[in-house]
Design a protein around this motif. Structure first.
Motif, PDB file in Angstrom:
ATOM      1  N   ASN A 199       2.092   6.999  -5.214  1.00 30.68           N
ATOM      2  CA  ASN A 199       1.321   7.284  -6.418  1.00 30.68           C
ATOM      3  C   ASN A 199       0.339   8.434  -6.172  1.00 30.68           C
ATOM      4  OD1 ASN A 199       1.102   6.505  -9.105  1.00 30.68           O
ATOM      5  ND2 ASN A 199      -0.592   5.119  -8.718  1.00 30.68           N
ATOM      6  N   ASP A 200      -0.301   8.443  -5.001  1.00 29.79           N
ATOM      7  CA  ASP A 200      -1.210   9.536  -4.648  1.00 29.79           C
ATOM      8  C   ASP A 200      -0.461  10.870  -4.571  1.00 29.79           C
ATOM      9  OD1 ASP A 200      -3.328   7.760  -4.528  1.00 29.79           O
ATOM     10  OD2 ASP A 200      -3.355   7.658  -2.332  1.00 29.79           O
ATOM     11  N   LYS A 229      -0.004  12.232  -7.973  1.00 26.76           N
ATOM     12  CA  LYS A 229      -1.242  12.788  -8.523  1.00 26.76           C
ATOM     13  C   LYS A 229      -1.514  14.216  -8.047  1.00 26.76           C
ATOM     14  CE  LYS A 229      -3.331   8.245  -9.036  1.00 26.76           C
ATOM     15  NZ  LYS A 229      -4.324   7.300  -8.497  1.00 26.76           N
ATOM     16  N   THR A 230      -0.899  14.643  -6.953  1.00 21.49           N
ATOM     17  CA  THR A 230      -1.100  16.017  -6.476  1.00 21.49           C
ATOM     18  C   THR A 230      -0.415  17.025  -7.393  1.00 21.49           C
ATOM     19  OG1 THR A 230       0.886  16.169  -5.065  1.00 21.49           O
ATOM     20  CG2 THR A 230      -1.128  15.223  -4.060  1.00 21.49           C
ATOM     21  N   SER A 286       0.822  -1.221   0.000  1.00 20.04           N
ATOM     22  CA  SER A 286       0.000   0.000   0.000  1.00 20.04           C
ATOM     23  C   SER A 286       0.852   1.266   0.000  1.00 20.04           C
ATOM     24  CB  SER A 286      -0.952   0.011   1.199  1.00 20.04           C
ATOM     25  OG  SER A 286      -0.277   0.327   2.401  1.00 20.04           O
ATOM     26  N   GLY A 343       0.909   2.979  -3.210  1.00 21.75           N
ATOM     27  CA  GLY A 343      -0.269   3.806  -3.431  1.00 21.75           C
ATOM     28  C   GLY A 343      -0.112   5.194  -2.840  1.00 21.75           C
ATOM     29  N   LEU A 344       0.536   5.286  -1.681  1.00 18.81           N
ATOM     30  CA  LEU A 344       0.781   6.600  -1.066  1.00 18.81           C
ATOM     31  C   LEU A 344       1.706   7.439  -1.948  1.00 18.81           C
ATOM     32  CD1 LEU A 344       1.248   5.533   2.663  1.00 18.81           C
ATOM     33  CD2 LEU A 344      -0.802   6.503   1.584  1.00 18.81           C
ATOM     34  N   THR A 404       1.338   8.435 -13.408  1.00 17.01           N
ATOM     35  CA  THR A 404       0.725   7.552 -12.430  1.00 17.01           C
ATOM     36  C   THR A 404       1.329   6.175 -12.678  1.00 17.01           C
ATOM     37  OG1 THR A 404      -1.354   6.795 -11.449  1.00 17.01           O
ATOM     38  CG2 THR A 404      -1.307   6.993 -13.835  1.00 17.01           C
TER      39      THR A 404
END
Length: 120
Positions: free
Chosen positions: A47-48, A51-52, A41, A44-45, A96
């Motif tokens: 990747n997030d 996205k910012t 996970s 994912g952090l 991404t």
């Protein structure tokens, strides 16, 4: 692209300690348990944060002694400022990522997630 993430528990949260390498951080006194699912996970952090569109938010995912060997630069990055600088240009592509396959290894206060991912 190949990837390798090493995570370290630092200041109460899991941070990227190393990206694209197999070096491990030093063991600390009190190990904090982490599961393979938690380690996965962490991607994912990251990747997030991509996205910012904010280079500093991405750089803040890396630990104090992190090493970034970036895909689109020949320059290794060893400081938070230099890591953020790399992401200034990289984030213009609005990237991404998706893990294609990986292998997770866990030790006392470190975890590595290494394999392949696609970036688009």
């Amino acid at each position: 692209a190949r990837y390798s993430f090493v995570y370290a528990f630092e200041d109460g949260k899991w941070m990227i300690s190393h990206h694209h390498s197999s070096l491990m951080p030093q063991e600390t006194v009190r190990p904090v348990k982490v599961t393979e699912e938690e380690v996965r996970s962490f991607f994912g952090l990251w990747n997030d944060a991509l996205k910012t569109g904010d280079p500093q938010k991405v750089a803040d995912r890396y630990s104090k002694d992190a090493v970034l060997l970036p895909t689109l630069s020949d320059e290794a990055r060893y400081t938070n400022d230099r890591i953020a600088d790399y992401f200034v240009g990289f984030l213009k592509k609005k990237p991404t990522g998706e893990i294609l396959e990986g292998n997770i290894k866990i030790g006392p206060n470190w975890a590595q997630d290494a394999g392949t991912y696609s970036s688009y």
